[in-house]
Scaffold this active site. Structure first.
Site, PDB file in Angstrom:
ATOM      1  N   CYS A 110       0.919  -1.206   0.023  1.00 11.26           N
ATOM      2  CA  CYS A 110       0.025  -0.100   0.056  1.00 11.26           C
ATOM      3  C   CYS A 110       0.606   1.049  -0.003  1.00 11.26           C
ATOM      4  CB  CYS A 110      -0.876  -0.024   1.140  1.00 11.26           C
ATOM      5  SG  CYS A 110      -1.925   1.352   1.190  1.00 11.26           S
ATOM      6  N   CYS A 113      -0.470   4.200   2.497  1.00  6.30           N
ATOM      7  CA  CYS A 113      -0.416   3.939   3.944  1.00  6.30           C
ATOM      8  C   CYS A 113      -0.269   2.398   4.085  1.00  6.30           C
ATOM      9  CB  CYS A 113      -1.638   4.513   4.667  1.00  6.30           C
ATOM     10  SG  CYS A 113      -3.360   4.051   3.704  1.00  6.30           S
ATOM     11  N   SER A 114      -1.381   1.709   4.814  1.00  7.39           N
ATOM     12  CA  SER A 114      -0.798   0.289   5.306  1.00  7.39           C
ATOM     13  C   SER A 114      -2.259  -0.491   4.889  1.00  7.39           C
ATOM     14  CB  SER A 114      -0.709   0.322   6.606  1.00  7.39           C
ATOM     15  OG  SER A 114      -1.820   0.984   7.501  1.00  7.39           O
ATOM     16  N   CYS A 115      -3.101  -0.186   4.008  1.00  4.74           N
ATOM     17  CA  CYS A 115      -4.352  -0.781   3.640  1.00  4.74           C
ATOM     18  C   CYS A 115      -3.809  -2.482   3.302  1.00  4.74           C
ATOM     19  CB  CYS A 115      -5.100  -0.506   2.358  1.00  4.74           C
ATOM     20  SG  CYS A 115      -5.692   1.134   2.426  1.00  4.74           S
TER      21      CYS A 115
HETATM   22 FE    FE Z   1      -3.753   2.381   2.224  1.00  2.38          FE
END
Ligand code: FE
Length: 206
Positions: A110, A113-115
């Site tokens: 991602c 971010c951190s999906c």
């Molecule tokens: Fe994300």
């Protein structure tokens, strides 16, 4: 593309210098004011630590390896296939499965971010959320893979999938050739979390 629109803020650029400390402070305050029950917080943490984790994803992969109909359904509409197994919920609303083959290796990042597909893999590892991985997975995927110990033949394509709040990806790793006749339970044990992100291959331990 939007990421984690359910959050009030984008979860990364605005993080305070010591998020753990701030979370603790907030929790203490909310408990003191009687707004939350510490037991329910513990239950949520327990759920993500022990009940929701890569073992769910591994079960899906092993199922796909032994059942061609399930594999086809998973590739066609992963969200529906997973929901039929009770695997849905927060950060798992729209999942796409991508399959590793002899010709193509898939890897998930991602960039913003951190999906991440929480219901299948649990909480993302810290490296997945790091600036370095997010930037380099796209720019130099083969180099990043080699640092994870994954050395692919030059003729193999590498596809990098950028997750968003709308779509999370699950990599279906290649089933090792020397696992013919293995039971689903045996197969589950060799499917690692990283192999479902695409930063590892599934290998049979010697
Ligand atoms: Fe994300």
């Amino acid at each position: 593309m939007p990421h984690d629109t359910s959050e009030q803020h984008h979860p990364h650029s605005l993080l305070p210098s010591d998020p753990a400390l701030r979370v603790k402070a907030l929790e203490t305050l909310l408990v003191k004011k009687g707004l939350i029950d510490p037991k329910s917080i513990d239950e949520i943490i327990n759920t993500y630590e022990n009940k929701i984790g890569p073992q769910n994803g591994a079960r899906v992969i092993a199922n796909a390896w032994v059942d061609a109909n399930f594999r086809d359904a998973l590739l066609k509409d992963a969200t529906a296939s997973l929901a039929s197994l009770g695997l849905s919920g927060r950060q798992g609303e729209h999942i796409v499965a991508v399959e590793n083959t002899k010709a193509t290796h898939n890897m998930v990042v991602c960039t913003l971010c951190s999906c991440y597909p929480w219901p299948l893999l649990g909480i993302p590892p810290s490296w997945y959320k790091s600036d370095a991985y997010r930037a380099r997975a796209v720019r130099e995927p083969r180099k990043v893979l080699s640092e994870f110990g994954v050395h692919l033949p030059e003729e193999m394509n590498v596809r990098v999938w950028d997750s968003t709040a709308e779509i999370r990806y699950l990599v279906i790793p290649e089933r090792p050739e020397n696992t013919a006749g293995w039971s689903e339970e045996e197969l589950i044990k060799i499917v690692s979390r990283d192999s479902m992100i695409g930063t590892a291959l599934v290998v049979v331990p010697t």
